[in-house]
Design a protein around this motif. Structure first.
Motif, mmCIF file in Angstrom:
data_model
loop_
_atom_site.group_PDB
_atom_site.id
_atom_site.type_symbol
_atom_site.label_atom_id
_atom_site.label_comp_id
_atom_site.label_asym_id
_atom_site.label_seq_id
_atom_site.Cartn_x
_atom_site.Cartn_y
_atom_site.Cartn_z
ATOM 1 N N GLN A 1 -15.972 -7.274 2.479
ATOM 2 C CA GLN A 1 -15.963 -7.328 3.946
ATOM 3 C C GLN A 1 -16.911 -6.280 4.526
ATOM 4 N N GLY B 1 -10.236 -4.892 8.211
ATOM 5 C CA GLY B 1 -11.497 -4.917 8.953
ATOM 6 C C GLY B 1 -11.286 -5.104 10.446
ATOM 7 N N GLY C 1 -3.592 -9.878 5.188
ATOM 8 C CA GLY C 1 -3.607 -9.571 3.761
ATOM 9 C C GLY C 1 -4.734 -10.233 2.984
ATOM 10 N N LYS C 2 -5.728 -10.764 3.675
ATOM 11 C CA LYS C 2 -6.805 -11.491 2.994
ATOM 12 C C LYS C 2 -7.630 -10.551 2.109
ATOM 13 N N GLY D 1 -5.328 -8.659 9.498
ATOM 14 C CA GLY D 1 -4.246 -7.860 8.937
ATOM 15 C C GLY D 1 -3.242 -8.665 8.143
ATOM 16 N N GLU E 1 -8.567 -4.512 12.156
ATOM 17 C CA GLU E 1 -7.836 -3.385 12.756
ATOM 18 C C GLU E 1 -8.781 -2.237 13.076
ATOM 19 N N ASN F 1 -15.091 -9.264 13.533
ATOM 20 C CA ASN F 1 -14.161 -9.310 12.420
ATOM 21 C C ASN F 1 -12.759 -9.729 12.827
ATOM 22 N N THR G 1 -6.779 -7.715 1.007
ATOM 23 C CA THR G 1 -5.915 -7.186 -0.044
ATOM 24 C C THR G 1 -5.914 -8.129 -1.241
ATOM 25 N N TYR H 1 0.844 -1.193 0.000
ATOM 26 C CA TYR H 1 0.000 0.000 0.000
ATOM 27 C C TYR H 1 0.877 1.240 0.000
HETATM 28 N N1 LIG Z 1 -6.076 1.090 1.934
HETATM 29 C C1 LIG Z 1 -5.016 0.736 2.667
HETATM 30 N N2 LIG Z 1 -3.954 1.565 2.766
HETATM 31 C C2 LIG Z 1 -2.901 1.217 3.507
HETATM 32 N N3 LIG Z 1 -2.797 0.070 4.167
HETATM 33 C C3 LIG Z 1 -3.794 -0.811 4.120
HETATM 34 C C4 LIG Z 1 -4.961 -0.522 3.375
HETATM 35 N N4 LIG Z 1 -5.812 -1.562 3.490
HETATM 36 C C5 LIG Z 1 -5.198 -2.457 4.294
HETATM 37 N N5 LIG Z 1 -3.983 -2.022 4.671
HETATM 38 C C6 LIG Z 1 -3.023 -2.726 5.497
HETATM 39 O O1 LIG Z 1 -2.651 -3.895 4.845
HETATM 40 C C7 LIG Z 1 -2.585 -4.996 5.734
HETATM 41 C C8 LIG Z 1 -3.469 -6.119 5.230
HETATM 42 O O2 LIG Z 1 -4.794 -5.689 5.261
HETATM 43 P P1 LIG Z 1 -6.001 -6.626 4.828
HETATM 44 O O3 LIG Z 1 -7.216 -5.771 4.807
HETATM 45 O O4 LIG Z 1 -5.647 -7.335 3.598
HETATM 46 O O5 LIG Z 1 -6.061 -7.617 6.048
HETATM 47 P P2 LIG Z 1 -7.068 -8.797 6.320
HETATM 48 O O6 LIG Z 1 -6.294 -10.047 6.293
HETATM 49 O O7 LIG Z 1 -8.237 -8.689 5.456
HETATM 50 O O8 LIG Z 1 -7.464 -8.498 7.809
HETATM 51 P P3 LIG Z 1 -8.880 -8.607 8.544
HETATM 52 O O9 LIG Z 1 -9.065 -10.011 8.885
HETATM 53 O O10 LIG Z 1 -8.685 -7.796 9.762
HETATM 54 O O11 LIG Z 1 -9.889 -8.063 7.637
HETATM 55 C C9 LIG Z 1 -3.006 -4.472 7.083
HETATM 56 O O12 LIG Z 1 -1.876 -4.287 7.867
HETATM 57 C C10 LIG Z 1 -3.645 -3.126 6.804
HETATM 58 O O13 LIG Z 1 -3.338 -2.206 7.809
#
Ligand SMILES: Nc1ncnc2c1ncn2[C@@H]1O[C@H](COP(=O)(O)OP(=O)(O)OP(=O)(O)O)[C@@H](O)[C@H]1O
Ligand SMILES: Nc1ncnc2c1ncn2[C@@H]1O[C@H](COP(=O)(O)OP(=O)(O)OP(=O)(O)O)[C@@H](O)[C@H]1O
Ligand SMILES: [Mg+2]
Ligand SMILES: [Mg+2]
Lengths: 562, 578
Positions: free
Chosen positions: A403, B475, A360-361, A358, B477, B502, A363, A330
């Motif tokens: 989500q 989500g 990366g799912k 967090g 976070e 979440n 993402t 990001y």
């Molecule tokens: N738009 C964004 N800009 C900057 N950083 C981001 C952005 N979206 C997510 N991140 C960061 O990227 C990392 C991965 O985020 P991601 O949303 O993919 O996590 P996740 O696995 O879906 O987590 P969760 O289970 O909490 O939803 C996290 O550390 C988050 O802070």
């Protein structure tokens, strides 16, 4: 636009000609009556001519206004539509980094501010260059001295305008910023009001509102003060010139160097000489406002959209999806959210994606939908890099439950139909049934026609989530992606959704992100993501045995004393 | 009309400035009339007198008027705009202050884009009321009177003809314009609000629009509103043009008419011809005062419409109000619901029916039940976002309606299901809970919410931006940020509404453990459909269709073979079938 601009200027010139004619008639009449003690016949014709020019002038003014507006409306509508399309094309990554209140202000008020720029300022720039010359050309043979006087004083006005204007321009820009900031601030405050109330911060917010609108007031007044100052100069120049011309003409009249008729005409034309310049000064303020918002508009329009694919590949049947060496960071973050990720989702398989918050799912989901573009690596479907296809065409193959699904202002039916606008009522009802939403929808006051409020605010959390699931089911695409689809559901509703999934995903490729391991345990394969990398893959049983990340997640509650 | 008068009423505190503005306005127009007319007189006279010295007075007058014209106009604009924008800023704040108590109950039917338009643009629209209606009318009246008086000294007939034309322009044109543009202004306001509302919704939901390939459809919708707005604007332009043309025409015709009256007078020697030009220009010049009235009345409909839109909101009664003299908070922090029933809409089914329970200080109560059974509604009633239709929510034995809302909410830390994260830094999102908190306590709250890793990785750390609605966070976070905020508030009662929905199981477990430690000795109400750690609860309420169908400890409920046990079985069964 050119056409309208040209027409507006042309009509403006005609108005000037008619005005000069009108003044000529007036001076003649007064001359006849006053000095020649005439009257009678000639005065009557002249009066008729005077009335005629008045009518003509009025007609021209009317046409000018409508023509100018016509052009401006076109420009505005065209720009607004282009802007909106561009913002959509830039997608969620852009929208999330901007403030919707500000974007909206630019799209509506910002575009609206171009109106005076196109309808008034632009034509006036041309007119103010031509009309004074026209007037002077008419005065010159009658009274060279006054003509020289006018020509000499005229440049002072543009010079003053430039001097004052360069300050004002900066302030106008700041005023526009203050306005859009105010929009952004208010939208945030309005949508966050319940949270502000829960934390007892309403009074503080009121102070902030007072400050923000106070700042806007100050910025506006500052800009206006400059506008008024240049108005003062223009006004003063005009008035002083009239006074000067009158005295000079008086002297020359006494000396017999000029006839009364000509002298009176010159006096009448003096304000007309300055009028276009004065109008320019007045419209300049509006023009600058337009320019300030135009800067922002073009900044948005110039934000590059990542190149879209153009290959017209026909992806049909089941899809095999593969990630190879995908990396994504990001903007502004040091660590990549996904790093060298390689993963295959075999055609028709059901894959569950789990991992710590967090990891990366989401993402990964964003990359799959092409909301984000990988920094390195490719994502391909049946061997075709998804980036080679037009994004719109690619997304047709994907149904998504994000989500954080967004429900739009409208009723239940419209919201589910987002996925397929031409879906029949029974298709919608079937999708709702599958998502376990049919029952609560039936119980709502107006069933499928119940208004759910903006962002689904009149629904419970789980109800909103099931509408989003129904939406994805209705789309019936080859690839089904769900990002924590049951996070707000009770076990019973969750089971309904899972049963539906079992049926629906039999012949399509699916990827389900979940924290609830009971949702994922029936998947063909479970992929565990850890810090942006695939840590483990396998079945529920196989992974439990490995005693790795997955078993940590699965066993989180095992040792709780009951 | 009532709305208009009400809008004018806001000017009262500024009456002397308004009056000053009017006087300056009169001076502006009068100077101009005087300037032109006197200049005309100077050259007329010059044609018949032998020495310029005989014209010293008018010549000086011309110079004086040229200065006073420019200066008074400048001053008039400064004064009137200063008052107007002061008023607008004040109205905006005032509107927001009236708006806040309405949230969320009364505002759900409005779209946020629509509210945004009201706060920003509708308020801005009111400037027409202040700048272009009251004082221009006053100025027009004074100037007309003055001009008529001046002309009267020459000849009554001339004065009456001029007055007739001035009245026709100052009253007739505005009336005509009002009739022609009737409804247009309001339509414009409505379309503008619709456009804003739609754009806000679309920008915030862009992900879903793209995912479902609805770009084309939404663009079409926007384009439709746009076209309709353009149509209204073009109609408006037609009226504006007509009104400009008519005022101009009337001005010139007035001059012609005055000449027709005056010429025979001069010919008959009843009036000195030297004043002919003077009279003509007095007539021409006075129209500067009446010409703007048409434009003012054209937009007046829109401004009054904007006023109505503002009053519509600011006049709504909040669903929840404070007593004039609220009680101060009690020592005893027992929260109790006594036979509470509630429905959101008159025609909807009840969200809660006869719900009773007690939350003693130090106790931990869980509320579980199917989605839509009324769990979040319960939280909303405790926080007094709504008041029950019947029954009472009590704090320390008194109905919560007896306390000030602010005092009550200060007692309760909350993580709501749809928590709003502001587009701001981590720090400012946290400071919401405690504006005085220092860095150490912020870091502590972050640690307690298991967010340390995130804040360390965020560029700027505590001062890193979280994005619109916290979308730059994952989500989980975002949810933990909300938990950190609630913990920082350090209130005696904590309400968690699906606060861990979440989160992955490991984080969830750790977080719940931390919260349990932190809230030891204080009250926790935990709303959840995740039947985990239920063993640690003092009481579990099972809600179904708004009613408490079961209550007891985990053990009791498991033994009972009721809904709770079935839920548990479904949750575990899903794992078992794997
Ligand atoms: N738009 C964004 N800009 C900057 N950083 C981001 C952005 N979206 C997510 N991140 C960061 O990227 C990392 C991965 O985020 P991601 O949303 O993919 O996590 P996740 O696995 O879906 O987590 P969760 O289970 O909490 O939803 C996290 O550390 C988050 O802070
Ligand atoms: N603002 C509202 N206006 C009208 N009806 C509403 C509103 N909010 C909730 N409801 C309805 O009231 C009922 C109870 O909603 P509530 O949010 O309390 O459910 P919940 O138990 O929290 O469900 P979930 O577990 O899905 O969050 C639902 O049927 C819902 O549709
Ligand atoms: Mg996620
Ligand atoms: Mg809820």
């Amino acid at each position: 636009m050119r056409l309208y601009l040209g027409a507006t200027v042309l009509i403006g010139l005609l108005v000037a000609v008619v005005t000069v004619a009108q003044m000529a008639f007036l001076s003649k009449i007064v001359d006849r009556v006053f000095l020649k003690a005439g009257g009678g016949e000639q005065a009557v014709t002249l009066l008729l001519m005077l009335a005629g020019t008045a009518v003509l002038r009025a007609g021209l003014l009317w046409v000018r206004e409508t023509t100018a507006q016509q052009g401006a409306v076109r420009v505005k509508n065209d720009l607004r539509e282009r802007l909106f399309a561009h913002v959509l094309r830039l997608g969620p990554a852009y929208a999330n980094s901007e403030r919707p209140g500000e974007l909206t202000t630019t799209l509506t008020e910002g575009v609206e501010r171009l109106d005076p720029y196109f309808a008034r300022y632009l034509p006036q720039v041309l007119l103010s260059a031509v009309v004074p010359l026209l007037v002077v050309a008419y005065i010159l043979p009658r009274d060279a001295a006054s003509a020289v006087l006018l020509v000499v004083t005229a440049p002072v006005i543009p010079v003053m305008m430039v001097l004052v204007g360069s300050y004002a321009e900066e302030h106008t820009r700041r005023q526009w910023l203050a306005l859009s900031r105010m929009g952004a601030h208010f939208l945030g405050a309005l949508q966050g009001l319940p949270t502000l109330k829960a934390f007892g911060r309403v009074a503080a917010e009121e102070e902030k509102v007072e400050r923000v609108s106070g700042e806007f007031r100050e910025r506006t007044l500052k800009v206006l003060r400059y506008a008024f100052l240049s108005g003062l100069v223009l006004e003063f120049m005009t008035a002083a010139a009239i006074a000067l011309v009158a005295v000079v003409l008086g002297v020359r009249l006494i000396n017999g160097a000029i006839s009364f008729q000509d002298a009176f005409l010159v006096l009448l034309l003096t304000p007309e000489f300055y009028r276009p310049l004065r109008d320019l000064g007045i419209h300049r303020h509006a023009g600058m406002e337009g320019k300030a918002s135009a800067e922002r508009i073009f900044e948005i329009l110039d934000t590059p959209v990542p190149p879209d694919g153009t290959v017209q590949e026909n992806l049909s049947g089941e899809l095999e999806l593969s990630f190879s060496g995908v990396r994504f960071t990001y903007p502004g973050r040091d660590l990549p959210a996904l790093d060298e990720l390689s993963l295959t989702l075999p055609a028709g398989s059901r894959t569950a994606l789990v991992g710590r918050s967090g990891s990366g799912k989401s993402t990964l989901v964003g990359l799959l939908l092409r909301f984000l573009d990988p920094d390195a690596g490719v994502i391909s479907a049946n061997g075709v890099p998804s980036g080679d296809l037009p994004a719109v065409a690619w997304r047709e193959h994907v149904a998504l439950v994000p989500q954080r699904p967004h429900l739009f202002y409208g009723n239940v039916l419209e919201n589910i139909r987002l996925a397929k606008p031409d879906a029949t009522r029974s298709e919608v009802e079937r999708a709702a049934e599958l998502a376990g939403a049919a029952e609560f929808i039936r119980r709502m006051p107006h069933g499928y026609d119940t208004q759910i409020g903006e962002r689904g605010l009149r629904l419970s959390g789980g109800e909103a989530q099931r509408l989003a699931i129904a939406r994805a089911f209705l789309k019936d695409a080859a690839l089904l992606i769900m990002d924590e689809p049951t996070s707000s559901l009770d076990p019973e509703s969750e089971r309904l959704v899972r049963d539906a999934l079992d049926r629906l995903t039999r012949d399509r490729t699916s990827l389900i992100v979940a924290h609830r391991l009971n949702t994922v345990s029936t998947a063909d394969r479970i992929v565990v993501l850890h810090e942006g990398q695939v840590a483990e893959t396998g079945t529920h049983a196989g992974l439990l045995e490995r005693k790795g990340h997955y078993s940590l997640l699965a066993d989180a509650y095992e040792d709780v004393p009951v | 009309m009532r709305v208009f008068l009400r809008l004018l009423g806001f000017m009262r505190p500024y009456w002397w400035r308004v009056l000053l503005g009017v006087l300056l306005g009169v001076a502006t127009v009068a100077s101009n009339v005087g300037l032109l007319a006197t200049a005309a007189y100077v050259i007329s006279a010059a044609a018949v007198v032998p020495f310029l010295a005989m014209l010293t007075v008018p010549v000086y007058l011309v110079r004086l008027l040229s200065v006073s014209r420019a200066v008074s106009r400048y001053a008039e604009r400064l004064v009137s705009h200063d008052v107007t924008f002061r008023l607008l800023a004040e109205l905006r704040t005032r509107f927001f202050i009236r708006l806040a108590p309405l949230a969320p109950a009364r505002l759900l039917k409005y779209r946020s884009g629509d509210l945004l338009v009201r706060v920003v643009k509708d308020v801005e629209e009111l400037q027409n009321v202040y700048l272009y209606s009251f004082s221009p009318v006053a100025v027009a009246l004074s100037v007309c009177a003055l001009a008529t008086l001046v002309l009267f000294t020459f000849d009554p007939a001339i004065a009456f003809v001029a007055l007739g034309f001035l009245t026709a322009t100052g009253v007739g044109v505005p009336v005509l314009v009002r009739a022609l543009s009737k409804g247009l202004g309001r339509r414009q306001l409505r379309l503008r609000a619709e456009l804003d509302a739609r754009i806000v919704d679309d920008v915030q939901g862009v992900q879903d629009i793209l995912a479902f390939g609805r770009e084309g459809g939404e663009q079409h919708e926007i384009s439709t509103i746009n076209t309709r707005l353009g149509l209204v604007q073009r109609r408006m332009a037609l009226v504006t043009g007509l009104q400009n043309a008519l005022s101009d025409l009337m001005m010139n015709l007035a001059m012609v008419a005055v000449l027709i009256v005056a010429i025979p007078l001069v010919a008959a020697g009843e009036m000195d011809g030297v004043f002919l030009a003077f009279i003509a220009l007095v007539v021409l010049g006075s129209f500067e005062a009446v010409a703007p009235l048409g434009a003012a009345f054209q937009v007046l409909g829109r401004s009054v419409g904007a006023g109505e839109r503002l009053f519509e909101i600011s006049d709504s009664e909040p669903q929840v109000t404070d007593l004039p003299e609220p009680l101060s908070l009690p020592q005893d922090g027992t929260l109790a619901l006594d036979r509470v029933s509630f429905r959101y809409d008159e025609d909807g089914s009840p969200a809660l029916r006869d719900v009773s329970f007690v939350l003693r200080p130090g106790s931990r109560v869980a509320v579980v039940g199917p989605s839509g059974s009324g769990k979040s509604t319960l939280a909303g009633l405790i926080l007094r976002f709504w008041d029950p239709d019947s029954g009472e929510v009590r704090l320390g034995g008194w109905d919560v309606r007896c306390y000030a809302q602010g005092d009550l909410r200060a007692m309760i830390g909350v993580v709501s299901q749809d928590t709003h994260v502001f587009n701001d830094t981590v720090r400012n999102n946290l400071l919401l809970a405690d504006p005085e908190a220092d860095d150490a306590s912020l870091y502590r709250a972050i640690g307690e919410a298991h967010l340390t890793g995130l804040v360390e990785g965020l560029p700027g750390g505590l001062d890193g931006y979280v994005g619109e609605q916290g979308q730059r966070l994952s989500g989980g976070e975002r949810q933990r940020l909300a938990v950190a905020r609630a913990l920082l508030k350090d209130a005696p009662v904590l309400v968690l509404d699906e606060a861990t929905a979440n989160l992955d199981t490991v984080t969830e477990r750790e977080l719940l453990g931390t919260i349990r430690e932190l809230m030891r000795g204080r009250t926790t109400l935990q709303i959840t459909h995740r039947l985990v750690e239920m063993e640690t609860m003092d009481e579990i309420l099972v809600l179904d269709e708004g009613q408490v169908v079961e209550r007891g400890t985990h053990e009791e409920l498991v033994r009972k073979d009721g809904q709770y046990r079935r839920m548990l079985a479904v949750q575990d069964g899903m794992l078992a079938t794997a």
